[in-house]
Motif scaffolding. Structure first.
Motif, PDB file in Angstrom:
ATOM      1  N   MET A   1     -15.505 -30.489 -39.986  1.00 56.38           N
ATOM      2  CA  MET A   1     -16.173 -31.508 -39.214  1.00 56.38           C
ATOM      3  C   MET A   1     -17.060 -32.294 -40.173  1.00 56.38           C
ATOM      4  O   MET A   1     -17.821 -31.707 -40.942  1.00 56.38           O
ATOM      5  CB  MET A   1     -17.012 -30.843 -38.128  1.00 56.38           C
ATOM      6  N   THR A  17     -17.588 -39.297 -35.997  1.00 56.76           N
ATOM      7  CA  THR A  17     -17.341 -37.897 -36.325  1.00 56.76           C
ATOM      8  C   THR A  17     -15.859 -37.715 -36.592  1.00 56.76           C
ATOM      9  O   THR A  17     -15.030 -38.163 -35.798  1.00 56.76           O
ATOM     10  CB  THR A  17     -17.779 -36.988 -35.161  1.00 56.76           C
ATOM     11  N   ALA A  19     -13.045 -34.772 -37.250  1.00 61.11           N
ATOM     12  CA  ALA A  19     -12.672 -33.357 -37.274  1.00 61.11           C
ATOM     13  C   ALA A  19     -11.305 -33.255 -37.933  1.00 61.11           C
ATOM     14  O   ALA A  19     -10.387 -34.004 -37.584  1.00 61.11           O
ATOM     15  CB  ALA A  19     -12.609 -32.791 -35.862  1.00 61.11           C
ATOM     16  N   VAL A  21      -8.267 -30.826 -38.311  1.00 64.45           N
ATOM     17  CA  VAL A  21      -7.763 -29.694 -37.542  1.00 64.45           C
ATOM     18  C   VAL A  21      -6.585 -29.046 -38.276  1.00 64.45           C
ATOM     19  O   VAL A  21      -5.586 -29.718 -38.542  1.00 64.45           O
ATOM     20  CB  VAL A  21      -7.312 -30.161 -36.141  1.00 64.45           C
TER      21      VAL A  21
END
Length: 101
Positions: A1, A17, A19, A21
């Motif tokens: 993150m 933001t 992220a 994954v």
């Protein structure tokens, strides 16, 4: 993150933001998800949001993500065009969500 920010005069004025994954498909390549793209009203139309998004994409590509997704709840055409001009395509996959009751 990762939270990516832009500052002006030591004030946080734009952010998003990212992220990254982990993934088992696509040869194990990760994918990115961008959320919470926001720019202070007094600093809009200065290119800061676009720069924050461009940096998020750079981080995702450096991490060898095979794609980056971004979802918005906005229906405003100006907002949707902003994301398109930043390189995102409208009308890809269908997005669903569930919120905690």
């Amino acid at each position: 993150m990762t939270v990516i920010v832009a500052q002006a005069a030591e004030q946080l004025v734009s952010s998003c933001t990212l992220a990254i994954v982990p993934n088992l498909s696509r040869g194990g390549r990760s994918y990115g998800v961008i959320e919470n793209v926001v720019t202070h009203a007094d600093y809009r139309r200065l290119g800061l949001g676009r720069r924050v998004l461009a940096h998020a994409l750079d981080v995702a590509w450096q991490a060898d993500c095979y794609k980056v997704s971004l979802a918005t709840g906005s229906k405003r055409e100006t907002t949707l065009r902003f994301y398109e001009e930043a390189g995102f395509q409208r009308g890809g996959k269908t997005y669903f969500e569930v919120r905690r009751p």
